[in-house]
Design a protein around this motif. Structure first.
Motif, PDB file in Angstrom:
ATOM      1  N   UNK A  22       0.833  -1.205   0.000  1.00 43.01           N
ATOM      2  CA  UNK A  22       0.000   0.000   0.000  1.00 43.01           C
ATOM      3  C   UNK A  22       0.864   1.250   0.000  1.00 43.01           C
ATOM      4  N   UNK A  23       1.930   1.220   0.779  1.00 40.35           N
ATOM      5  CA  UNK A  23       2.837   2.365   0.838  1.00 40.35           C
ATOM      6  C   UNK A  23       3.534   2.557  -0.514  1.00 40.35           C
ATOM      7  N   UNK A  24       3.960   1.455  -1.121  1.00 40.50           N
ATOM      8  CA  UNK A  24       4.599   1.535  -2.433  1.00 40.50           C
ATOM      9  C   UNK A  24       3.630   2.114  -3.460  1.00 40.50           C
ATOM     10  N   UNK A  30       2.141   9.099  -6.256  1.00 34.28           N
ATOM     11  CA  UNK A  30       2.552  10.475  -5.996  1.00 34.28           C
ATOM     12  C   UNK A  30       3.756  10.873  -6.843  1.00 34.28           C
ATOM     13  N   UNK A  31       4.731   9.982  -6.960  1.00 33.33           N
ATOM     14  CA  UNK A  31       5.935  10.289  -7.737  1.00 33.33           C
ATOM     15  C   UNK A  31       5.612  10.395  -9.224  1.00 33.33           C
ATOM     16  N   UNK A  32       4.783   9.501  -9.735  1.00 33.93           N
ATOM     17  CA  UNK A  32       4.415   9.559 -11.150  1.00 33.93           C
ATOM     18  C   UNK A  32       3.666  10.860 -11.437  1.00 33.93           C
ATOM     19  N   UNK A  37       3.886  16.320 -13.855  1.00 36.31           N
ATOM     20  CA  UNK A  37       3.806  17.780 -13.705  1.00 36.31           C
ATOM     21  C   UNK A  37       5.117  18.439 -14.107  1.00 36.31           C
ATOM     22  N   UNK A  38       6.239  17.850 -13.685  1.00 35.94           N
ATOM     23  CA  UNK A  38       7.546  18.417 -14.030  1.00 35.94           C
ATOM     24  C   UNK A  38       7.772  18.371 -15.536  1.00 35.94           C
ATOM     25  N   UNK A  39       7.375  17.283 -16.159  1.00 36.96           N
ATOM     26  CA  UNK A  39       7.550  17.174 -17.611  1.00 36.96           C
ATOM     27  C   UNK A  39       6.652  18.155 -18.350  1.00 36.96           C
ATOM     28  N   UNK A  40       5.422  18.333 -17.875  1.00 35.02           N
ATOM     29  CA  UNK A  40       4.528  19.317 -18.499  1.00 35.02           C
ATOM     30  C   UNK A  40       5.109  20.720 -18.364  1.00 35.02           C
ATOM     31  N   UNK A  41       5.673  21.018 -17.200  1.00 38.86           N
ATOM     32  CA  UNK A  41       6.257  22.340 -16.976  1.00 38.86           C
ATOM     33  C   UNK A  41       7.449  22.584 -17.899  1.00 38.86           C
TER      34      UNK A  41
END
Length: 158
Positions: A22-24, A30-32, A37-41
């Motif tokens: 569940x934690x993974x 969250x990381x994906x 978001x970083x790639x879109x930016x």
């Protein structure tokens, strides 16, 4: 207060720690999301809404289609899809043509300008990601990332 008719309330059970899986799953989601978001930016696609990006991307990869088919694929109402397509058409990113067999419908496709815009955006995203991998990860971490990428491919296979 405890009485014969109302026994004492049970003590609250201690919260169980989440299973490792569940934690993974939560961390991965969250990381994906952050990576996307970083790639879109990093791309020049800021003038397009997420819905517009999704539609032009779908037309680019799947080819020409109708408003109704796009609405079904993107899980939006046909009226909303018409607004999205209108905005893309105003920017000359998509164009309409008569449906080949049904004169009541039109088919939308990506224009050459739209294809160039998508290629430019994808190149900007790829460049950002390549630079991040090259500058932030050492050789062993890059191998680990390659292995993790193979695992992620398996997760999304249908």
């Amino acid at each position: 207060m405890a009485t014969p008719d109302h026994p004492p309330a049970a003590a609250a059970a201690p919260a169980e720690s989440p299973r490792a899986e569940e934690r993974i799953a939560a961390d991965l989601a969250a990381v994906v999301s952050l990576l996307m978001r970083r790639m879109r930016a990093a791309s020049s696609q800021g003038a397009l809404t997420p819905s517009q990006r999704a539609v032009i991307g779908r037309l680019y990869t799947e080819g020409p289609t109708t408003t109704a088919a796009l609405a079904r694929a993107e899980l939006v109402r046909p009226q909303s899809m018409r607004m999205i397509l209108s905005a893309l058409e105003e920017q000359a990113l998509v164009e309409r043509a008569p449906h080949p067999t049904d004169g009541r419908q039109v088919v939308f496709s990506v224009t050459e300008w739209g294809r160039q815009a998508i290629a430019s955006v994808r190149q900007a995203k790829q460049s950002w990601l390549l630079d991040a991998i090259d500058t932030r990860l050492d050789a062993a971490e890059r191998r680990t990332l390659a292995e993790a990428t193979e695992l992620l491919k398996r997760l999304v296979q249908e």
